[in-house]
Design a protein around this motif. Sequence first.
Motif, PDB file in Angstrom:
ATOM      1  N   UNK A 189       0.811  -1.227   0.000  1.00 27.03           N
ATOM      2  CA  UNK A 189       0.000   0.000   0.000  1.00 27.03           C
ATOM      3  C   UNK A 189       0.841   1.272   0.000  1.00 27.03           C
ATOM      4  N   UNK A 190       2.165   1.128   0.170  1.00 27.79           N
ATOM      5  CA  UNK A 190       3.039   2.306   0.201  1.00 27.79           C
ATOM      6  C   UNK A 190       3.264   2.801  -1.223  1.00 27.79           C
ATOM      7  N   UNK A 191       2.983   4.051  -1.467  1.00 25.80           N
ATOM      8  CA  UNK A 191       3.157   4.632  -2.798  1.00 25.80           C
ATOM      9  C   UNK A 191       4.589   5.113  -2.977  1.00 25.80           C
ATOM     10  N   UNK A 192       5.157   4.757  -4.117  1.00 28.81           N
ATOM     11  CA  UNK A 192       6.503   5.187  -4.456  1.00 28.81           C
ATOM     12  C   UNK A 192       6.464   5.892  -5.811  1.00 28.81           C
ATOM     13  N   UNK A 193       7.306   6.909  -6.010  1.00 30.51           N
ATOM     14  CA  UNK A 193       7.304   7.607  -7.304  1.00 30.51           C
ATOM     15  C   UNK A 193       7.915   6.738  -8.398  1.00 30.51           C
ATOM     16  N   UNK A 194       7.461   6.962  -9.630  1.00 31.27           N
ATOM     17  CA  UNK A 194       8.058   6.294 -10.779  1.00 31.27           C
ATOM     18  C   UNK A 194       9.433   6.910 -11.049  1.00 31.27           C
ATOM     19  N   UNK A 195      10.463   6.083 -11.126  1.00 35.77           N
ATOM     20  CA  UNK A 195      11.816   6.586 -11.386  1.00 35.77           C
ATOM     21  C   UNK A 195      12.334   6.144 -12.745  1.00 35.77           C
ATOM     22  N   UNK A 196      11.730   5.129 -13.350  1.00 30.12           N
ATOM     23  CA  UNK A 196      12.087   4.666 -14.686  1.00 30.12           C
ATOM     24  C   UNK A 196      10.866   4.825 -15.579  1.00 30.12           C
ATOM     25  N   UNK A 197      10.935   5.736 -16.527  1.00 25.50           N
ATOM     26  CA  UNK A 197       9.820   6.000 -17.439  1.00 25.50           C
ATOM     27  C   UNK A 197      10.386   6.191 -18.836  1.00 25.50           C
ATOM     28  N   UNK A 198      10.031   5.316 -19.756  1.00 24.98           N
ATOM     29  CA  UNK A 198      10.540   5.441 -21.118  1.00 24.98           C
ATOM     30  C   UNK A 198      10.377   4.143 -21.877  1.00 24.98           C
ATOM     31  N   UNK A 199      10.871   4.086 -23.110  1.00 28.33           N
ATOM     32  CA  UNK A 199      10.723   2.875 -23.920  1.00 28.33           C
ATOM     33  C   UNK A 199      11.257   1.642 -23.212  1.00 28.33           C
ATOM     34  N   UNK A 200      10.536   0.533 -23.353  1.00 30.89           N
ATOM     35  CA  UNK A 200      10.968  -0.717 -22.734  1.00 30.89           C
ATOM     36  C   UNK A 200      12.289  -1.193 -23.310  1.00 30.89           C
ATOM     37  N   UNK A 201      12.578  -0.793 -24.541  1.00 29.83           N
ATOM     38  CA  UNK A 201      13.782  -1.220 -25.257  1.00 29.83           C
ATOM     39  C   UNK A 201      13.933  -0.284 -26.441  1.00 29.83           C
ATOM     40  N   UNK A 202      15.143  -0.091 -26.895  1.00 32.51           N
ATOM     41  CA  UNK A 202      15.371   0.842 -28.008  1.00 32.51           C
ATOM     42  C   UNK A 202      14.599   0.445 -29.270  1.00 32.51           C
ATOM     43  N   UNK A 203      14.320  -0.838 -29.432  1.00 32.48           N
ATOM     44  CA  UNK A 203      13.581  -1.301 -30.610  1.00 32.48           C
ATOM     45  C   UNK A 203      12.102  -0.964 -30.534  1.00 32.48           C
ATOM     46  N   UNK A 204      11.635  -0.508 -29.370  1.00 32.78           N
ATOM     47  CA  UNK A 204      10.212  -0.220 -29.188  1.00 32.78           C
ATOM     48  C   UNK A 204       9.980   1.239 -28.809  1.00 32.78           C
ATOM     49  N   UNK A 205      10.764   2.121 -29.408  1.00 29.88           N
ATOM     50  CA  UNK A 205      10.626   3.561 -29.173  1.00 29.88           C
ATOM     51  C   UNK A 205       9.957   4.233 -30.357  1.00 29.88           C
ATOM     52  N   UNK A 206       9.154   3.503 -31.117  1.00 25.59           N
ATOM     53  CA  UNK A 206       8.644   3.969 -32.401  1.00 25.59           C
ATOM     54  C   UNK A 206       7.870   5.265 -32.379  1.00 25.59           C
ATOM     55  N   UNK A 207       7.194   5.547 -31.270  1.00 20.19           N
ATOM     56  CA  UNK A 207       6.324   6.725 -31.256  1.00 20.19           C
ATOM     57  C   UNK A 207       7.090   8.021 -31.460  1.00 20.19           C
ATOM     58  N   UNK A 208       8.346   8.074 -30.994  1.00 21.07           N
ATOM     59  CA  UNK A 208       9.113   9.313 -31.079  1.00 21.07           C
ATOM     60  C   UNK A 208       9.504   9.654 -32.514  1.00 21.07           C
ATOM     61  N   UNK A 209       9.287   8.696 -33.429  1.00 17.83           N
ATOM     62  CA  UNK A 209       9.630   8.940 -34.825  1.00 17.83           C
ATOM     63  C   UNK A 209       8.484   9.597 -35.592  1.00 17.83           C
ATOM     64  N   UNK A 210       7.319   9.701 -34.949  1.00 19.31           N
ATOM     65  CA  UNK A 210       6.161  10.277 -35.628  1.00 19.31           C
ATOM     66  C   UNK A 210       6.134  11.787 -35.513  1.00 19.31           C
ATOM     67  N   UNK A 211       5.313  12.424 -36.345  1.00 18.48           N
ATOM     68  CA  UNK A 211       5.212  13.870 -36.323  1.00 18.48           C
ATOM     69  C   UNK A 211       3.882  14.363 -35.785  1.00 18.48           C
ATOM     70  N   UNK A 212       3.175  13.504 -35.030  1.00 15.73           N
ATOM     71  CA  UNK A 212       1.858  13.877 -34.528  1.00 15.73           C
ATOM     72  C   UNK A 212       1.965  14.808 -33.328  1.00 15.73           C
ATOM     73  N   UNK A 213       0.985  15.683 -33.202  1.00 18.61           N
ATOM     74  CA  UNK A 213       0.976  16.617 -32.077  1.00 18.61           C
ATOM     75  C   UNK A 213       0.298  16.029 -30.852  1.00 18.61           C
ATOM     76  N   UNK A 214      -0.418  14.904 -31.032  1.00 18.69           N
ATOM     77  CA  UNK A 214      -1.158  14.296 -29.933  1.00 18.69           C
ATOM     78  C   UNK A 214      -0.660  12.880 -29.675  1.00 18.69           C
ATOM     79  N   UNK A 215      -0.608  12.515 -28.400  1.00 20.62           N
ATOM     80  CA  UNK A 215      -0.207  11.164 -28.008  1.00 20.62           C
ATOM     81  C   UNK A 215      -1.404  10.413 -27.462  1.00 20.62           C
ATOM     82  N   UNK A 216      -1.564   9.170 -27.883  1.00 23.16           N
ATOM     83  CA  UNK A 216      -2.589   8.288 -27.335  1.00 23.16           C
ATOM     84  C   UNK A 216      -1.906   7.230 -26.481  1.00 23.16           C
TER      85      UNK A 216
END
Length: 331
Positions: A149-176
């Motif tokens: 039940x103890x809440x801890x802040x997220x310290x690792x946030x980002x692509x699970x692996x470099x091969x799965x960072x595809x969203x950053x290659x897009x030019x969209x203004x909105x993220x889903x």
Amino acid sequence: MTSKRPKFSNLALIEESDVEYDLSIFALGFESRAVNLLPSVAKRTRALLALGFDHGRELAYEENKRAFSDASVRVEDGLSDREFEEVLRGHLKALDGESHRMVFVDVSCFSRFRLASIVHELFSLSQSLGAGLTIDFAYSLAKFEKPDSIRQPNTVVGPAHRAFAGWSQGGYSSTAAVLGLGYEQDQALGVVEFLQAGEVWAFTPKSPVVEYKAEVDKANDLLLSEIPPNRVLEYDVCAPTSVLATLESVVRGLGDGHSVVLVPFGPKIFVLCSLIVAAMRNEIAVWRVSQGTAIKPSDRAASHVQVGLRVAFPPQDGSSSISSNLGSQQS
């Protein structure tokens, strides 16, 4: 990452299968369920491999290591994530393409980074094996334990692996953001705020271990109150082919107007499905979110529930392939 689209089927009980594997891959970690599936495949695998971590040598770790050694499993221990990738790639390269290859992977105790690496390397391998490749992924669902039940802040946030960072290659203004919900307290809400997602979809697990549902709902009650009900989808933990189909349908619908990022909390089978969808659609990202070193290690014993997914890549040269129904239940 490009490859022929594989065929998917739900696996029947692992111990009832008579499939012979060229390679079976396990995680050596501190959860006792790490060896739960070993007896089911040990005697029908040509090469057994257990890949360890450079941390977490506690709880059931030593007992697991002995169990792997007693079963003549090759143990590669003390691996950093970079070393893990190198060792994994080396063992996969040993599989030549002269005949159809069968690989077994127990996903239960791998980290999200390592599971992403496994999916990436296997999809890449499928392109070089002319006679085809079939991967049987299996998952031992853990027995229920009440979450911390103890809440801890997220310290690792980002692509699970470099091969799965595809969203950053897009030019969209909105993220889903497409979330798989678990019982990590408010972590999913935190990543939605981090991404400033314009549209949010959530997948909630329906598990045979029924105690999980109330805790998942409780941990995500604020987030769920802010998402339109038609964007909250329940999925069956024991039907991964259905999860794949629904997840891909949602992603396809969002992809025309958004950068899409999948954030799979919860059961590893949803993590696996998210990675497979992203491996087939290069523009989709998969993120991992973690509390890092603040996570308190806990042993997770295996429940009676086993889930399996067969991913069968067809031969590239027209040679004959094994039946996709062998040892499995067609979706």
